[in-house]
Design a protein around this motif. Sequence first.
Motif, PDB file in Angstrom:
ATOM      1  N   GLN A 226       0.831  -1.205   0.000  1.00  0.00           N
ATOM      2  CA  GLN A 226       0.000   0.000   0.000  1.00  0.00           C
ATOM      3  C   GLN A 226       0.865   1.254   0.000  1.00  0.00           C
ATOM      4  O   GLN A 226       0.672   2.162  -0.818  1.00  0.00           O
ATOM      5  CB  GLN A 226      -0.915  -0.031   1.231  1.00  0.00           C
ATOM      6  CG  GLN A 226      -1.862   1.154   1.345  1.00  0.00           C
ATOM      7  CD  GLN A 226      -3.167   0.955   0.621  1.00  0.00           C
ATOM      8  OE1 GLN A 226      -3.182   0.419  -0.488  1.00  0.00           O
ATOM      9  NE2 GLN A 226      -4.257   1.380   1.232  1.00  0.00           N
ATOM     10  N   GLN A 227       1.831   1.304   0.905  1.00  0.00           N
ATOM     11  CA  GLN A 227       2.713   2.470   0.964  1.00  0.00           C
ATOM     12  C   GLN A 227       3.595   2.582  -0.274  1.00  0.00           C
ATOM     13  O   GLN A 227       3.817   3.675  -0.792  1.00  0.00           O
ATOM     14  CB  GLN A 227       3.576   2.414   2.225  1.00  0.00           C
ATOM     15  CG  GLN A 227       2.924   3.045   3.443  1.00  0.00           C
ATOM     16  CD  GLN A 227       3.887   3.183   4.594  1.00  0.00           C
ATOM     17  OE1 GLN A 227       4.438   2.207   5.080  1.00  0.00           O
ATOM     18  NE2 GLN A 227       4.081   4.407   5.063  1.00  0.00           N
ATOM     19  N   GLN A 228       4.111   1.468  -0.742  1.00  0.00           N
ATOM     20  CA  GLN A 228       4.989   1.493  -1.911  1.00  0.00           C
ATOM     21  C   GLN A 228       4.231   1.988  -3.149  1.00  0.00           C
ATOM     22  O   GLN A 228       4.751   2.780  -3.940  1.00  0.00           O
ATOM     23  CB  GLN A 228       5.576   0.099  -2.163  1.00  0.00           C
ATOM     24  CG  GLN A 228       6.490  -0.395  -1.049  1.00  0.00           C
ATOM     25  CD  GLN A 228       7.637   0.568  -0.774  1.00  0.00           C
ATOM     26  OE1 GLN A 228       8.399   0.932  -1.663  1.00  0.00           O
ATOM     27  NE2 GLN A 228       7.762   1.000   0.474  1.00  0.00           N
ATOM     28  N   ASN A 229       2.996   1.534  -3.314  1.00  0.00           N
ATOM     29  CA  ASN A 229       2.181   2.003  -4.441  1.00  0.00           C
ATOM     30  C   ASN A 229       1.829   3.478  -4.293  1.00  0.00           C
ATOM     31  O   ASN A 229       1.721   4.210  -5.280  1.00  0.00           O
ATOM     32  CB  ASN A 229       0.901   1.171  -4.544  1.00  0.00           C
ATOM     33  CG  ASN A 229       1.173  -0.235  -5.039  1.00  0.00           C
ATOM     34  OD1 ASN A 229       2.178  -0.493  -5.697  1.00  0.00           O
ATOM     35  ND2 ASN A 229       0.287  -1.166  -4.725  1.00  0.00           N
ATOM     36  N   SER A 230       1.644   3.912  -3.047  1.00  0.00           N
ATOM     37  CA  SER A 230       1.369   5.326  -2.801  1.00  0.00           C
ATOM     38  C   SER A 230       2.550   6.184  -3.240  1.00  0.00           C
ATOM     39  O   SER A 230       2.377   7.220  -3.893  1.00  0.00           O
ATOM     40  CB  SER A 230       1.087   5.546  -1.311  1.00  0.00           C
ATOM     41  OG  SER A 230       1.006   6.920  -1.010  1.00  0.00           O
ATOM     42  N   PHE A 265      -5.190   7.194   2.101  1.00  0.00           N
ATOM     43  CA  PHE A 265      -4.182   7.438   1.060  1.00  0.00           C
ATOM     44  C   PHE A 265      -4.700   8.396  -0.018  1.00  0.00           C
ATOM     45  O   PHE A 265      -4.341   8.296  -1.178  1.00  0.00           O
ATOM     46  CB  PHE A 265      -3.729   6.116   0.445  1.00  0.00           C
ATOM     47  CG  PHE A 265      -2.765   5.363   1.319  1.00  0.00           C
ATOM     48  CD1 PHE A 265      -1.396   5.570   1.209  1.00  0.00           C
ATOM     49  CD2 PHE A 265      -3.219   4.471   2.268  1.00  0.00           C
ATOM     50  CE1 PHE A 265      -0.499   4.891   2.025  1.00  0.00           C
ATOM     51  CE2 PHE A 265      -2.347   3.788   3.094  1.00  0.00           C
ATOM     52  CZ  PHE A 265      -0.977   4.003   2.973  1.00  0.00           C
ATOM     53  N   ILE A 266      -5.528   9.348   0.401  1.00  0.00           N
ATOM     54  CA  ILE A 266      -6.035  10.348  -0.535  1.00  0.00           C
ATOM     55  C   ILE A 266      -4.895  11.211  -1.079  1.00  0.00           C
ATOM     56  O   ILE A 266      -4.954  11.714  -2.209  1.00  0.00           O
ATOM     57  CB  ILE A 266      -7.101  11.241   0.155  1.00  0.00           C
ATOM     58  CG1 ILE A 266      -7.892  12.066  -0.871  1.00  0.00           C
ATOM     59  CG2 ILE A 266      -6.470  12.145   1.198  1.00  0.00           C
ATOM     60  CD1 ILE A 266      -8.846  11.261  -1.689  1.00  0.00           C
ATOM     61  N   PHE A 267      -3.816  11.367  -0.296  1.00  0.00           N
ATOM     62  CA  PHE A 267      -2.682  12.189  -0.749  1.00  0.00           C
ATOM     63  C   PHE A 267      -1.985  11.545  -1.941  1.00  0.00           C
ATOM     64  O   PHE A 267      -1.425  12.253  -2.786  1.00  0.00           O
ATOM     65  CB  PHE A 267      -1.688  12.381   0.398  1.00  0.00           C
ATOM     66  CG  PHE A 267      -0.691  13.489   0.150  1.00  0.00           C
ATOM     67  CD1 PHE A 267      -1.054  14.816   0.289  1.00  0.00           C
ATOM     68  CD2 PHE A 267       0.615  13.197  -0.221  1.00  0.00           C
ATOM     69  CE1 PHE A 267      -0.139  15.837   0.057  1.00  0.00           C
ATOM     70  CE2 PHE A 267       1.537  14.213  -0.448  1.00  0.00           C
ATOM     71  CZ  PHE A 267       1.158  15.532  -0.313  1.00  0.00           C
ATOM     72  N   ALA A 268      -2.054  10.207  -2.023  1.00  0.00           N
ATOM     73  CA  ALA A 268      -1.462   9.520  -3.170  1.00  0.00           C
ATOM     74  C   ALA A 268      -2.229   9.852  -4.448  1.00  0.00           C
ATOM     75  O   ALA A 268      -1.639  10.090  -5.507  1.00  0.00           O
ATOM     76  CB  ALA A 268      -1.462   8.009  -2.928  1.00  0.00           C
ATOM     77  N   PHE A 318      -0.973  17.944  13.282  1.00  0.00           N
ATOM     78  CA  PHE A 318      -0.462  16.590  13.512  1.00  0.00           C
ATOM     79  C   PHE A 318      -1.066  15.597  12.533  1.00  0.00           C
ATOM     80  O   PHE A 318      -0.360  14.765  11.949  1.00  0.00           O
ATOM     81  CB  PHE A 318      -0.756  16.154  14.947  1.00  0.00           C
ATOM     82  CG  PHE A 318      -0.275  14.756  15.246  1.00  0.00           C
ATOM     83  CD1 PHE A 318       1.074  14.507  15.421  1.00  0.00           C
ATOM     84  CD2 PHE A 318      -1.158  13.694  15.323  1.00  0.00           C
ATOM     85  CE1 PHE A 318       1.537  13.216  15.682  1.00  0.00           C
ATOM     86  CE2 PHE A 318      -0.708  12.413  15.580  1.00  0.00           C
ATOM     87  CZ  PHE A 318       0.647  12.167  15.761  1.00  0.00           C
ATOM     88  N   GLN A 319      -2.387  15.652  12.334  1.00  0.00           N
ATOM     89  CA  GLN A 319      -3.025  14.709  11.411  1.00  0.00           C
ATOM     90  C   GLN A 319      -2.525  14.920   9.986  1.00  0.00           C
ATOM     91  O   GLN A 319      -2.327  13.952   9.248  1.00  0.00           O
ATOM     92  CB  GLN A 319      -4.550  14.849  11.468  1.00  0.00           C
ATOM     93  CG  GLN A 319      -5.170  14.239  12.700  1.00  0.00           C
ATOM     94  CD  GLN A 319      -6.665  13.957  12.555  1.00  0.00           C
ATOM     95  OE1 GLN A 319      -7.301  13.492  13.480  1.00  0.00           O
ATOM     96  NE2 GLN A 319      -7.239  14.246  11.408  1.00  0.00           N
ATOM     97  N   SER A 320      -2.319  16.169   9.605  1.00  0.00           N
ATOM     98  CA  SER A 320      -1.815  16.462   8.255  1.00  0.00           C
ATOM     99  C   SER A 320      -0.407  15.913   8.089  1.00  0.00           C
ATOM    100  O   SER A 320      -0.100  15.238   7.093  1.00  0.00           O
ATOM    101  CB  SER A 320      -1.815  17.969   8.009  1.00  0.00           C
ATOM    102  OG  SER A 320      -3.107  18.517   8.155  1.00  0.00           O
ATOM    103  N   CYS A 325       3.177  11.941   5.802  1.00  0.00           N
ATOM    104  CA  CYS A 325       4.359  11.105   6.046  1.00  0.00           C
ATOM    105  C   CYS A 325       4.071   9.640   5.711  1.00  0.00           C
ATOM    106  O   CYS A 325       4.931   8.951   5.139  1.00  0.00           O
ATOM    107  CB  CYS A 325       4.794  11.228   7.506  1.00  0.00           C
ATOM    108  SG  CYS A 325       5.695  12.747   7.871  1.00  0.00           S
ATOM    109  N   VAL A 326       2.886   9.159   6.038  1.00  0.00           N
ATOM    110  CA  VAL A 326       2.514   7.778   5.716  1.00  0.00           C
ATOM    111  C   VAL A 326       2.440   7.597   4.203  1.00  0.00           C
ATOM    112  O   VAL A 326       2.980   6.627   3.644  1.00  0.00           O
ATOM    113  CB  VAL A 326       1.172   7.400   6.364  1.00  0.00           C
ATOM    114  CG1 VAL A 326       0.639   6.084   5.788  1.00  0.00           C
ATOM    115  CG2 VAL A 326       1.329   7.271   7.880  1.00  0.00           C
ATOM    116  N   ALA A 327       1.786   8.529   3.519  1.00  0.00           N
ATOM    117  CA  ALA A 327       1.621   8.414   2.067  1.00  0.00           C
ATOM    118  C   ALA A 327       2.952   8.477   1.327  1.00  0.00           C
ATOM    119  O   ALA A 327       3.096   7.900   0.246  1.00  0.00           O
ATOM    120  CB  ALA A 327       0.701   9.527   1.557  1.00  0.00           C
ATOM    121  N   THR A 328       3.933   9.153   1.907  1.00  0.00           N
ATOM    122  CA  THR A 328       5.244   9.288   1.259  1.00  0.00           C
ATOM    123  C   THR A 328       6.278   8.323   1.831  1.00  0.00           C
ATOM    124  O   THR A 328       7.451   8.394   1.463  1.00  0.00           O
ATOM    125  CB  THR A 328       5.764  10.731   1.399  1.00  0.00           C
ATOM    126  OG1 THR A 328       5.744  11.111   2.783  1.00  0.00           O
ATOM    127  CG2 THR A 328       4.905  11.695   0.604  1.00  0.00           C
TER     128      THR A 328
END
Length: 368
Positions: A226-230, A265-268, A318-320, A325-328
């Motif tokens: 999931q993270q790698q695809n993001s 993962f909306i940021f992706a 913090f949430q932002s 950070c998770v998406a990247t």
Amino acid sequence: MFKQYSFRDFRLRLVALVYIISIIGVLVIGSAAEEYRSQQLIGMALGTVALIFFALFDYHILLRFSWVLYVVNLILLLAVKLGLGVEVNGATRWLQIGSFRFQPSELTKLFLILFFAWFFAKYQERLNTIPILLASAVLLAIPLALIVAQPHLSATITIAFMFCVLIFAAGLSYKIIVAVIAVTVPSVLVFIHMIMQEGQEILSDYQLNRILAWLNPTEYADDAYQQQNSIIAIGSGQLYGKGLYNSDITSVKNGNFIVEPQTDFIFAVLGEELGFIGCAAVIILLALIVMECLRIGRRSRDAAGTIVCCGFAGLIAFQSFANICVATGLMPNTGMPLPFVSYGMSALIMLYMGIGVILNIGLQPKKY
């Protein structure tokens, strides 16, 4: 209850920022999963009603009865725990009333900001005494324990961070802060060592796997995909992106390589379809919203108003930060939504309610 306000103090700039980023969110959600766009629009409409109401409702009354909100929230969290909650994707975090489903843990964020703003302002002169610090720790631990049991680790982490911002804004002694850091740093190292041990029972298997997948994505490919695809999606957008609602066959989103792209993962999707410019625009908008909240808090007529503004600004920041950070790939997957952008009616309405309270604080500035 509803005062006569001078509307030249109304922070129209903050409202404009909130609606600009919310509209971007609706557009990106529609591209990620079109069936959720109409629900997000309903969330915006309900949120607007809440924003107007709380913008005109004297926040001092909210603070005076914040202990009632605290108790009501505990009842809602207990209702989730005692079998009235609705299970989704293996977690029981929702309550359903008719066709309306919401997460009490989202209300917890706002209600605790109001409650602790009242509590810390009331006992500000005794804030650095052991009785007040212990009392505040217990009052925080009760709702946190109920949220952990759902399980909802991301909300737990968010609320814990938010509490730190609130008590710092209230005037926590730097001596205590240094002492806490001195204890926390080695404790975190011990915690990391313990969870890496075989057979550990501190974290659930899926939580541990997320950390391991972040540290070693090759070995834990099933959990890291999931993270790698993001990361691939964000990079593929380059400067301008591939465009909203595109039908590009090379799109990570169109290939369904990101699960639930409308939420965590909306940021992706944002990066792939609107590129670096779209990502930078959203980050700037979020930063400006946080700065506006802090600016209003600085001009608040009392300590409680300042604490509320700082707490809400801390929540959004913090949430932002965590979501991006998770998406990247800079943090393990935490399942944290991006404020005003990710799909989620409970979260969106709560944020609009909070903005309404901030606007009301801005309508009652300090007189110079």
